[in-house]
Design a protein around this motif. Structure first.
Motif, PDB file in Angstrom:
ATOM      1  N   PRO A 199      43.232  32.686  38.899  1.00 54.46           N
ATOM      2  CA  PRO A 199      41.888  32.759  39.483  1.00 54.46           C
ATOM      3  C   PRO A 199      41.080  31.481  39.295  1.00 54.46           C
ATOM      4  O   PRO A 199      39.867  31.496  39.462  1.00 54.46           O
ATOM      5  CB  PRO A 199      41.261  33.911  38.695  1.00 54.46           C
ATOM      6  N   GLU A 200      41.736  30.356  38.951  1.00 54.14           N
ATOM      7  CA  GLU A 200      40.994  29.136  38.633  1.00 54.14           C
ATOM      8  C   GLU A 200      39.987  28.760  39.716  1.00 54.14           C
ATOM      9  O   GLU A 200      38.831  28.452  39.432  1.00 54.14           O
ATOM     10  CB  GLU A 200      41.948  27.950  38.391  1.00 54.14           C
ATOM     11  N   LYS A 201      40.422  28.784  40.987  1.00 49.53           N
ATOM     12  CA  LYS A 201      39.531  28.318  42.055  1.00 49.53           C
ATOM     13  C   LYS A 201      38.318  29.204  42.225  1.00 49.53           C
ATOM     14  O   LYS A 201      37.202  28.731  42.403  1.00 49.53           O
ATOM     15  CB  LYS A 201      40.300  28.241  43.381  1.00 49.53           C
ATOM     16  N   VAL A 202      38.548  30.508  42.194  1.00 51.62           N
ATOM     17  CA  VAL A 202      37.422  31.414  42.399  1.00 51.62           C
ATOM     18  C   VAL A 202      36.518  31.409  41.158  1.00 51.62           C
ATOM     19  O   VAL A 202      35.308  31.618  41.251  1.00 51.62           O
ATOM     20  CB  VAL A 202      37.945  32.823  42.794  1.00 51.62           C
ATOM     21  N   PHE A 203      37.093  31.110  40.001  1.00 51.10           N
ATOM     22  CA  PHE A 203      36.285  30.970  38.792  1.00 51.10           C
ATOM     23  C   PHE A 203      35.376  29.749  38.900  1.00 51.10           C
ATOM     24  O   PHE A 203      34.169  29.828  38.683  1.00 51.10           O
ATOM     25  CB  PHE A 203      37.197  30.853  37.566  1.00 51.10           C
ATOM     26  N   GLU A 204      35.993  28.614  39.274  1.00 46.87           N
ATOM     27  CA  GLU A 204      35.229  27.361  39.322  1.00 46.87           C
ATOM     28  C   GLU A 204      34.266  27.283  40.504  1.00 46.87           C
ATOM     29  O   GLU A 204      33.278  26.574  40.458  1.00 46.87           O
ATOM     30  CB  GLU A 204      36.191  26.164  39.384  1.00 46.87           C
TER      31      GLU A 204
ATOM     32  N   SER C  17      47.492  35.337  43.657  1.00 50.71           N
ATOM     33  CA  SER C  17      46.315  34.768  44.317  1.00 50.71           C
ATOM     34  C   SER C  17      45.139  35.688  44.059  1.00 50.71           C
ATOM     35  O   SER C  17      45.302  36.895  43.956  1.00 50.71           O
ATOM     36  CB  SER C  17      46.565  34.641  45.814  1.00 50.71           C
ATOM     37  N   PRO C  18      43.945  35.094  43.920  1.00 45.10           N
ATOM     38  CA  PRO C  18      42.791  35.940  43.608  1.00 45.10           C
ATOM     39  C   PRO C  18      42.619  37.091  44.593  1.00 45.10           C
ATOM     40  O   PRO C  18      42.327  38.210  44.203  1.00 45.10           O
ATOM     41  CB  PRO C  18      41.614  34.963  43.695  1.00 45.10           C
ATOM     42  N   THR C  19      42.853  36.810  45.883  1.00 47.50           N
ATOM     43  CA  THR C  19      42.620  37.846  46.886  1.00 47.50           C
ATOM     44  C   THR C  19      43.398  39.119  46.554  1.00 47.50           C
ATOM     45  O   THR C  19      42.830  40.201  46.415  1.00 47.50           O
ATOM     46  CB  THR C  19      43.050  37.320  48.269  1.00 47.50           C
ATOM     47  N   LEU C  20      44.702  38.973  46.417  1.00 47.85           N
ATOM     48  CA  LEU C  20      45.518  40.146  46.165  1.00 47.85           C
ATOM     49  C   LEU C  20      45.323  40.678  44.756  1.00 47.85           C
ATOM     50  O   LEU C  20      45.326  41.890  44.512  1.00 47.85           O
ATOM     51  CB  LEU C  20      46.993  39.800  46.399  1.00 47.85           C
ATOM     52  N   SER C 216      36.567  37.984  46.739  1.00 50.20           N
ATOM     53  CA  SER C 216      37.193  38.576  45.555  1.00 50.20           C
ATOM     54  C   SER C 216      36.463  39.857  45.150  1.00 50.20           C
ATOM     55  O   SER C 216      37.085  40.839  44.740  1.00 50.20           O
ATOM     56  CB  SER C 216      37.241  37.569  44.394  1.00 50.20           C
ATOM     57  N   VAL C 217      35.138  39.848  45.291  1.00 51.34           N
ATOM     58  CA  VAL C 217      34.372  41.056  44.984  1.00 51.34           C
ATOM     59  C   VAL C 217      34.735  42.177  45.959  1.00 51.34           C
ATOM     60  O   VAL C 217      34.967  43.327  45.572  1.00 51.34           O
ATOM     61  CB  VAL C 217      32.853  40.778  45.053  1.00 51.34           C
ATOM     62  N   LEU C 218      34.824  41.806  47.247  1.00 51.73           N
ATOM     63  CA  LEU C 218      35.149  42.821  48.259  1.00 51.73           C
ATOM     64  C   LEU C 218      36.529  43.413  48.025  1.00 51.73           C
ATOM     65  O   LEU C 218      36.731  44.628  48.159  1.00 51.73           O
ATOM     66  CB  LEU C 218      35.082  42.188  49.656  1.00 51.73           C
ATOM     67  N   MET C 219      37.486  42.558  47.655  1.00 55.19           N
ATOM     68  CA  MET C 219      38.847  43.048  47.422  1.00 55.19           C
ATOM     69  C   MET C 219      38.851  44.058  46.269  1.00 55.19           C
ATOM     70  O   MET C 219      39.545  45.073  46.313  1.00 55.19           O
ATOM     71  CB  MET C 219      39.787  41.881  47.090  1.00 55.19           C
ATOM     72  N   LEU C 220      38.068  43.773  45.249  1.00 58.66           N
ATOM     73  CA  LEU C 220      37.970  44.699  44.114  1.00 58.66           C
ATOM     74  C   LEU C 220      37.440  46.056  44.579  1.00 58.66           C
ATOM     75  O   LEU C 220      38.000  47.112  44.240  1.00 58.66           O
ATOM     76  CB  LEU C 220      37.032  44.100  43.065  1.00 58.66           C
ATOM     77  N   VAL C 221      36.374  46.020  45.377  1.00 58.43           N
ATOM     78  CA  VAL C 221      35.800  47.269  45.891  1.00 58.43           C
ATOM     79  C   VAL C 221      36.829  48.011  46.740  1.00 58.43           C
ATOM     80  O   VAL C 221      36.995  49.232  46.622  1.00 58.43           O
ATOM     81  CB  VAL C 221      34.545  46.986  46.740  1.00 58.43           C
ATOM     82  N   MET C 222      37.552  47.259  47.593  1.00 54.78           N
ATOM     83  CA  MET C 222      38.502  47.924  48.470  1.00 54.78           C
ATOM     84  C   MET C 222      39.652  48.524  47.691  1.00 54.78           C
ATOM     85  O   MET C 222      40.187  49.572  48.069  1.00 54.78           O
ATOM     86  CB  MET C 222      38.999  46.942  49.519  1.00 54.78           C
ATOM     87  N   GLY C 223      40.055  47.863  46.615  1.00 53.96           N
ATOM     88  CA  GLY C 223      41.102  48.427  45.769  1.00 53.96           C
ATOM     89  C   GLY C 223      40.644  49.739  45.153  1.00 53.96           C
ATOM     90  O   GLY C 223      41.373  50.740  45.172  1.00 53.96           O
ATOM     91  N   MET C 224      39.423  49.741  44.624  1.00 53.90           N
ATOM     92  CA  MET C 224      38.908  50.973  44.014  1.00 53.90           C
ATOM     93  C   MET C 224      38.789  52.075  45.064  1.00 53.90           C
ATOM     94  O   MET C 224      39.112  53.234  44.828  1.00 53.90           O
ATOM     95  CB  MET C 224      37.554  50.703  43.349  1.00 53.90           C
ATOM     96  N   GLU C 225      38.322  51.680  46.252  1.00 55.80           N
ATOM     97  CA  GLU C 225      38.161  52.629  47.353  1.00 55.80           C
ATOM     98  C   GLU C 225      39.524  53.184  47.799  1.00 55.80           C
ATOM     99  O   GLU C 225      39.650  54.379  48.082  1.00 55.80           O
ATOM    100  CB  GLU C 225      37.478  51.893  48.513  1.00 55.80           C
ATOM    101  N   ALA C 226      40.519  52.303  47.860  1.00 55.98           N
ATOM    102  CA  ALA C 226      41.858  52.739  48.284  1.00 55.98           C
ATOM    103  C   ALA C 226      42.356  53.842  47.361  1.00 55.98           C
ATOM    104  O   ALA C 226      42.874  54.867  47.809  1.00 55.98           O
ATOM    105  CB  ALA C 226      42.833  51.551  48.276  1.00 55.98           C
TER     106      ALA C 226
END
Lengths: 334, 334, 334
Positions: A199-204, C17-20, C216-226
């Motif tokens: 997560p380095e990029k999204v962290f920075e 990757s942060p997204t996934l 990244s925030v949205l992906m977290l929400v979508m994971g919880m929602e899934a």
């Protein structure tokens, strides 16, 4: 003498730092009756952002850390968490006008950890150029969970003895309840993502640059909240106010002492010692209360939440943080 | 002639600036029946962020400012705030179909100040490289509070004379009510923090860089809100629509004239003159309505909120801002 | 064989990757019973920010684009949108335990497009340095609207035939309903603002830098929602789960094939082909469900929302995106 002078200089400077200034500003405008309202949704999101940021950094640094260095501080964190509750059991819980279960719940909350106080300390230390082991914030759960478990177990043992009922108190559901709390979930998820992913990029590019600014917003909310909760505190015994003023500093100094021992034995950094003291001096404001409410349903939330939010946290931030930094300079040299 | 051409060129360019484009975009998609919804919590937070940003900068610059330079513009701001309400009393409040208390409440709202219009002007001026005294936004309360107080006092005097009751109207509670409003609280807290603490880092790293972007979000919300409120406006006398179209420009031009005098007498900058005109031309959308609702409970909110939100603010931003900038170039040279 | 290996390498890298990682993290903490809650207001605002960002870039690039190049991909997008629904009509809707109107609603949702999946693909492609026509995200409505219209028209024709009633199904209200949805409104407004105004500064200073982090925030929400929606899915026929697993990949591969044809005929870029496949493989999560609920009131939302949110979207992101990128490297060379 020079140390005392140094503390006061630091304390006045600290009053001008954004972190403390926004906290005091929040108390001030709430006292003046402002209708300014930072919505609940924003507050929750800001807390998430701060703990995710702290967790991600912790996770990324654990990746490269020599984990044996973490063992002793983590053990001390557990001992401090348990010790704070035991100390509360033989002080606050025995005072006149304090019900035993209320005293234990309060001690549990002061043993548990505040993510916002931790974030405030990190921002102050970064602006003063004090380095620390980046895994140090990961000591959070090692103190938080034992304190909450200990408080709930002791309170239930006490209540059952009073009842005469013989049910066993189960520890695992309390641990699970703690881990599922919103603050600890965000922190641990951040640690896991920092540890196992990239997560380095999204962290920075996102979590780190927004950290200081979002903290200023959180401090403002906490200041307003501290003032709003004062009324609740007034309705309970004055001993809560005394405890809430003294306990953060006592807990922080005990932790500072244990951190010092870890410094001598395993080279725990002065910055790490400061953070251990900050974590010990903080009292939970987000995830602790619901866990306690579920675990000790008969305890009075006005007592423990009022004490923590309106006195404990302001003391931990405004007095605790500059105190431990000043102490570290005296003890470890600048 | 050339000035007129210049104004039209500027006006067309302005239509393409993000500030105005998002405002018009909001009106457009609301008219097309969009279900897009920027939640209330986000709207409130964005307003807080913008006013905190404006306040912090104001406070930091007051620190270094020669405050005597602020005296005359502040006096003019007070006079304009009172004058707008008196002007409304002898125009709008006397028109057919307009109840006196409704007319006074509307004039009070148009005398009060809009934080979002002010923020929009700051962004436009910065993108055009027009400098101004950074304490100029701090003129806000000097116009806002006298206008609200004047409107509420006049309306209550009128209502009491009609009633035949002899109670005195108290001024201090109205001033206090205004100061406690969410917009003014945020602005004044920002000024205090900028003045007495050291928020430079959090300003430069958080509040300032997010300013333009958050303003675009706010403009979108205000556009959608303007369209939604049009229906309310339709239900009241058409004179409100006439007033809401003409008043912002008249008020802005009066303020421009007084600002010009300040320029000649004390060297108030051309950019400062523009901002004074923008502040005078703006009508309150956040903190004014609740204060008026509390102060003149019998006035009809559909009249004053509808007039301000759906016509006053779009006119103040879309026509007012480029007009005063163009005028300043003609009057003071480019 | 090498291609398969490459896909697996890419898949494992993608997991980090942060997204996934945030998507899977969200599923994980939801499964562990977290009480972490990203408020609805934040979720809605994040979606707005992402679609505005995608729309602005699309609009700014359409300004300079040779629009005839867009014709063939746009035509293919329409055909895919319609084709997915027809395919669903002759597969899912005929399976045992699946009511025809539920099957059609589900196929409509899988033909419609997900803004978050699109945003995820853009972030992955940018981090891998894969370029694409910046107008490609503007293909979204060309697939989204025909799919929703087709599903609602077919379902109503079916229901009316069953009823024996002879009312005509009106197409325009369905198109309008789709266009007014929150996701499509934000995207189209962004395109219009990018096309007709000058939003470069606010794009570069606000919408673009926040893009990755908010995703990244949205992906977290979508994971919880899934995870939360899985229960709903369990209550309907298992064929929905089978369809939700297979359909995203089948649709993506069909679109990849058509994109390849466009590449040969008009020079549509490999990155554009990947995005066309991602759009086709995605299933709507925000704007589709309310449109379907209004258009086919008798269809069971548990079936179509459950299938899309808890299986379709995770498959489209976690398997679809790396698959099409890998395929593009095999087909078009690296």
């Amino acid at each position: 003498m020079e140390a005392l002078l140094d503390f006061f200089t630091r304390f006045v400077a600290q009053l001008q730092s954004p972190t403390l200034a926004f906290l005091l500003g929040g108390i001030l405008i709430a006292a003046l009756g402002t209708r300014l309202d930072i919505p609940e949704a924003i507050y929750k999101f800001v807390v998430f952002m701060l703990l995710m940021r702290v967790g991600l950094e912790g996770g990324m640094s654990i990746r490269e850390a020599n984990l044996t260095a973490m063992l002793l501080p983590a053990l001390f964190a557990v001992l401090i968490g348990i010790g704070i509750v035991l100390l509360g059991r033989v002080t606050l819980a025995l005072l006149p006008g304090v019900r035993t279960e209320d005293g234990l719940a309060t001690a549990g909350l002061f043993g548990a950890v505040s993510g916002s106080t931790l974030a405030a300390a990190i921002v102050v230390m970064e602006s003063e150029g004090i380095s620390y082991e980046h895994w140090a914030p990961a000591l959070y759960p090692f103190m938080d969970i034992p304190a909450l478990v200990m408080a709930i177990v002791l309170a239930n043992l006490y209540l059952k003895r009073k009842d005469g009922s013989g049910d066993k108190v189960k520890v695992w559901p309390i641990v699970k309840e703690s881990l599922q709390g919103s603050a600890l979930s965000a922190l641990l998820l951040g640690i896991a993502l920092g540890l196992f992913t990239r997560p380095e990029k999204v962290f920075e590019g996102f979590y780190d640059p927004l950290f200081k600014g979002l903290l200023s917003v959180l401090m403002l909310v906490m200041g307003m909240e501290a003032y709003a909760r004062l009324n609740e505190l007034r309705r309970v015994a004055h001993w809560y106010a005394v405890y809430a003023t003294v306990a953060p500093i006592v807990h922080g100094l005990i932790a500072f002492g244990l951190g010092w021992i870890a410094h001598e034995l395993t080279g725990f950094s002065p910055g790490g010692v400061i953070l251990l003291a900050v974590i010990a001096g903080s009292s939970s404001d987000i995830s602790g209360p619901p866990t306690l409410r579920a675990g000790i349903p008969t305890a009075n939330p006005s007592a423990y939440i009022g004490a923590s939010t309106s006195i404990g946290t302001p003391v931990a931030i405004a007095i605790g943080i500059p105190l431990y930094i000043g102490l570290a300079q005296v003890v470890f040299g600048s």
